[in-house]
Write an enzyme that holds these catalytic residues in place. Structure first.
Site, PDB file in Angstrom:
ATOM      1  N   PRO A   9       0.791  -1.225   0.000  1.00 28.31           N
ATOM      2  CA  PRO A   9       0.000   0.000   0.000  1.00 28.31           C
ATOM      3  C   PRO A   9       0.826   1.280   0.000  1.00 28.31           C
ATOM      4  O   PRO A   9       1.860   1.364   0.649  1.00 28.31           O
ATOM      5  CB  PRO A   9      -0.814  -0.105   1.294  1.00 28.31           C
ATOM      6  CG  PRO A   9      -0.132  -1.113   2.133  1.00 28.31           C
ATOM      7  CD  PRO A   9       0.517  -2.061   1.177  1.00 28.31           C
ATOM      8  N   ASN A  10       0.339   2.222  -0.754  1.00 30.71           N
ATOM      9  CA  ASN A  10       0.875   3.582  -0.851  1.00 30.71           C
ATOM     10  C   ASN A  10       2.188   3.687  -1.635  1.00 30.71           C
ATOM     11  O   ASN A  10       2.707   4.777  -1.833  1.00 30.71           O
ATOM     12  CB  ASN A  10       1.025   4.230   0.537  1.00 30.71           C
ATOM     13  CG  ASN A  10      -0.310   4.347   1.225  1.00 30.71           C
ATOM     14  OD1 ASN A  10      -1.244   4.911   0.665  1.00 30.71           O
ATOM     15  ND2 ASN A  10      -0.446   3.788   2.424  1.00 30.71           N
ATOM     16  N   ARG A  17       4.632  11.042  -2.344  1.00 30.80           N
ATOM     17  CA  ARG A  17       4.403  10.661  -0.957  1.00 30.80           C
ATOM     18  C   ARG A  17       5.638  10.981  -0.100  1.00 30.80           C
ATOM     19  O   ARG A  17       6.708  10.421  -0.339  1.00 30.80           O
ATOM     20  CB  ARG A  17       4.159   9.147  -0.934  1.00 30.80           C
ATOM     21  CG  ARG A  17       4.126   8.546   0.414  1.00 30.80           C
ATOM     22  CD  ARG A  17       4.167   7.031   0.355  1.00 30.80           C
ATOM     23  NE  ARG A  17       3.950   6.525   1.691  1.00 30.80           N
ATOM     24  CZ  ARG A  17       4.215   5.316   2.078  1.00 30.80           C
ATOM     25  NH1 ARG A  17       4.684   4.439   1.227  1.00 30.80           N
ATOM     26  NH2 ARG A  17       4.004   4.958   3.326  1.00 30.80           N
ATOM     27  N   TYR A  22      10.860   9.177   1.173  1.00 35.28           N
ATOM     28  CA  TYR A  22      10.870   8.163   0.106  1.00 35.28           C
ATOM     29  C   TYR A  22      11.467   8.663  -1.216  1.00 35.28           C
ATOM     30  O   TYR A  22      11.563   7.886  -2.170  1.00 35.28           O
ATOM     31  CB  TYR A  22       9.442   7.648  -0.119  1.00 35.28           C
ATOM     32  CG  TYR A  22       8.841   7.018   1.131  1.00 35.28           C
ATOM     33  CD1 TYR A  22       9.352   5.822   1.626  1.00 35.28           C
ATOM     34  CD2 TYR A  22       7.786   7.629   1.818  1.00 35.28           C
ATOM     35  CE1 TYR A  22       8.823   5.243   2.770  1.00 35.28           C
ATOM     36  CE2 TYR A  22       7.246   7.057   2.963  1.00 35.28           C
ATOM     37  CZ  TYR A  22       7.775   5.862   3.438  1.00 35.28           C
ATOM     38  OH  TYR A  22       7.254   5.292   4.572  1.00 35.28           O
ATOM     39  N   ASN A  73       8.106  -5.345  -0.623  1.00 33.85           N
ATOM     40  CA  ASN A  73       7.980  -4.222   0.308  1.00 33.85           C
ATOM     41  C   ASN A  73       6.503  -4.171   0.679  1.00 33.85           C
ATOM     42  O   ASN A  73       5.687  -3.658  -0.087  1.00 33.85           O
ATOM     43  CB  ASN A  73       8.424  -2.913  -0.346  1.00 33.85           C
ATOM     44  CG  ASN A  73       8.332  -1.747   0.641  1.00 33.85           C
ATOM     45  OD1 ASN A  73       7.725  -1.863   1.703  1.00 33.85           O
ATOM     46  ND2 ASN A  73       8.931  -0.623   0.276  1.00 33.85           N
ATOM     47  N   ALA A  76       2.932  -0.605   4.969  1.00 33.70           N
ATOM     48  CA  ALA A  76       2.450  -0.640   6.355  1.00 33.70           C
ATOM     49  C   ALA A  76       1.972  -2.032   6.776  1.00 33.70           C
ATOM     50  O   ALA A  76       1.930  -2.326   7.976  1.00 33.70           O
ATOM     51  CB  ALA A  76       1.330   0.374   6.532  1.00 33.70           C
ATOM     52  N   HIS A  79       3.899  -4.204   9.318  1.00 32.15           N
ATOM     53  CA  HIS A  79       3.772  -4.058  10.766  1.00 32.15           C
ATOM     54  C   HIS A  79       2.474  -4.629  11.327  1.00 32.15           C
ATOM     55  O   HIS A  79       2.254  -4.592  12.535  1.00 32.15           O
ATOM     56  CB  HIS A  79       3.877  -2.568  11.131  1.00 32.15           C
ATOM     57  CG  HIS A  79       4.946  -1.846  10.359  1.00 32.15           C
ATOM     58  ND1 HIS A  79       6.276  -2.210  10.432  1.00 32.15           N
ATOM     59  CD2 HIS A  79       4.896  -0.817   9.467  1.00 32.15           C
ATOM     60  CE1 HIS A  79       6.979  -1.430   9.632  1.00 32.15           C
ATOM     61  NE2 HIS A  79       6.163  -0.568   9.029  1.00 32.15           N
ATOM     62  N   ASP A  86       1.974 -15.560   6.603  1.00 29.72           N
ATOM     63  CA  ASP A  86       1.506 -16.921   6.316  1.00 29.72           C
ATOM     64  C   ASP A  86       1.585 -17.230   4.820  1.00 29.72           C
ATOM     65  O   ASP A  86       1.905 -18.358   4.431  1.00 29.72           O
ATOM     66  CB  ASP A  86       0.061 -17.109   6.800  1.00 29.72           C
ATOM     67  CG  ASP A  86      -0.023 -17.225   8.311  1.00 29.72           C
ATOM     68  OD1 ASP A  86       1.025 -17.392   8.973  1.00 29.72           O
ATOM     69  OD2 ASP A  86      -1.152 -17.143   8.852  1.00 29.72           O
ATOM     70  N   GLU A  97      12.620  -9.089   2.214  1.00 27.36           N
ATOM     71  CA  GLU A  97      11.840  -7.925   2.662  1.00 27.36           C
ATOM     72  C   GLU A  97      12.654  -6.653   2.394  1.00 27.36           C
ATOM     73  O   GLU A  97      13.811  -6.593   2.786  1.00 27.36           O
ATOM     74  CB  GLU A  97      11.581  -8.078   4.172  1.00 27.36           C
ATOM     75  CG  GLU A  97      10.917  -6.897   4.834  1.00 27.36           C
ATOM     76  CD  GLU A  97      10.959  -6.995   6.376  1.00 27.36           C
ATOM     77  OE1 GLU A  97      11.670  -7.879   6.921  1.00 27.36           O
ATOM     78  OE2 GLU A  97      10.290  -6.182   7.027  1.00 27.36           O
ATOM     79  N   HIS A  99      12.640  -2.319   2.547  1.00 26.41           N
ATOM     80  CA  HIS A  99      12.041  -1.026   2.914  1.00 26.41           C
ATOM     81  C   HIS A  99      12.934   0.082   2.391  1.00 26.41           C
ATOM     82  O   HIS A  99      14.160   0.013   2.557  1.00 26.41           O
ATOM     83  CB  HIS A  99      11.881  -0.893   4.433  1.00 26.41           C
ATOM     84  CG  HIS A  99      11.015  -1.958   4.998  1.00 26.41           C
ATOM     85  ND1 HIS A  99       9.655  -1.949   4.830  1.00 26.41           N
ATOM     86  CD2 HIS A  99      11.325  -3.087   5.663  1.00 26.41           C
ATOM     87  CE1 HIS A  99       9.161  -3.047   5.395  1.00 26.41           C
ATOM     88  NE2 HIS A  99      10.144  -3.752   5.899  1.00 26.41           N
ATOM     89  N   ILE A 100      12.322   1.064   1.786  1.00 27.97           N
ATOM     90  CA  ILE A 100      13.075   2.196   1.243  1.00 27.97           C
ATOM     91  C   ILE A 100      13.729   2.976   2.384  1.00 27.97           C
ATOM     92  O   ILE A 100      14.893   3.345   2.328  1.00 27.97           O
ATOM     93  CB  ILE A 100      12.122   3.111   0.429  1.00 27.97           C
ATOM     94  CG1 ILE A 100      11.612   2.329  -0.798  1.00 27.97           C
ATOM     95  CG2 ILE A 100      12.815   4.404   0.012  1.00 27.97           C
ATOM     96  CD1 ILE A 100      10.426   2.966  -1.499  1.00 27.97           C
ATOM     97  N   SER A 101      12.951   3.194   3.434  1.00 30.35           N
ATOM     98  CA  SER A 101      13.460   3.927   4.598  1.00 30.35           C
ATOM     99  C   SER A 101      14.035   2.939   5.615  1.00 30.35           C
ATOM    100  O   SER A 101      13.778   1.737   5.546  1.00 30.35           O
ATOM    101  CB  SER A 101      12.331   4.733   5.235  1.00 30.35           C
ATOM    102  OG  SER A 101      11.344   3.852   5.782  1.00 30.35           O
ATOM    103  N   ARG A 106      12.598   4.880  12.856  1.00 30.75           N
ATOM    104  CA  ARG A 106      11.325   5.597  12.762  1.00 30.75           C
ATOM    105  C   ARG A 106      10.418   5.270  13.956  1.00 30.75           C
ATOM    106  O   ARG A 106      10.911   4.837  14.991  1.00 30.75           O
ATOM    107  CB  ARG A 106      10.683   5.300  11.402  1.00 30.75           C
ATOM    108  CG  ARG A 106      11.579   5.784  10.241  1.00 30.75           C
ATOM    109  CD  ARG A 106      10.947   5.572   8.904  1.00 30.75           C
ATOM    110  NE  ARG A 106       9.721   6.347   8.764  1.00 30.75           N
ATOM    111  CZ  ARG A 106       8.815   6.168   7.789  1.00 30.75           C
ATOM    112  NH1 ARG A 106       9.031   5.221   6.873  1.00 30.75           N
ATOM    113  NH2 ARG A 106       7.732   6.902   7.726  1.00 30.75           N
TER     114      ARG A 106
END
Ligand code: DQA
Length: 145
Positions: A9-10, A17, A22, A73, A76, A79, A86, A97, A99-101, A106
């Site tokens: 998402p996003n 954004r 990002y 990625n 959200a 988390h 699963d 996995e 993550h850009i950040s 954070r």
């Protein structure tokens, strides 16, 4: 070697954004970067983005028999989503996995990752380069290195 790159998402909003976190490049820019990188190495890549948890589960399940590795990625859903964890476990395909950040620097609510325990590695805080690193890692993993 076939790798499916999944963005949650996003991530379709990359470029507009929170650019201070990002960056200013778009999802299309990201896809072009990964495509170029993979082409040079003879790796086949496909891409999927959704804002919907169930659709992401379907995409992970759909990788079965069509991909040898998954770069994900989960945004959200990292988390919150046991369903994505699963799904990666059920598919049994090596996943990285990304993550850009750097989520470790954070908010507290970003410190949990459910999917991490089903992934062979986590790459974070490297911007878009984290995705190409993940592709390389999966290619090496596929070669049994
Ligand atoms: C993110 C980090 C997540 O906490 C956030 O919800 C995202 C993007 C990243 O790429 O840094 O959507 O996964």
């Amino acid at each position: 070697m076939r790798i499916l790159v999944i963005n949650g998402p996003n991530l379709n909003m990359l470029g507009r954004r929170e650019p201070e976190i990002y960056g200013r490049e778009t999802l299309d820019d990201l896809i072009a970067l990964i495509r170029d990188h993979a082409a040079k190495k003879g790796i086949e890549v496909s891409f999927y983005q959704s804002n919907h948890e169930g659709d992401l589960v379907d995409a992970i399940q759909g990788a079965l028999g069509t991909a040898d590795g998954i770069v994900i990625n989960p945004g959200a859903y990292t988390h919150t989503s046991i369903a994505l964890l699963d799904a990666v476990k059920a598919a049994g395909i090596p996943a990285v996995e990304v993550h850009i950040s750097d989520v470790t620097k954070r908010e507290k609510f970003r410190q949990t990752s459910y999917i991490r325990q089903a992934c062979v590695a986590t790459i974070m805080g490297k911007g878009f380069a984290g995705y190409t690193e993940a592709v390389d890692l999966l290619a090496a993993y596929g070669d049994g290195k």
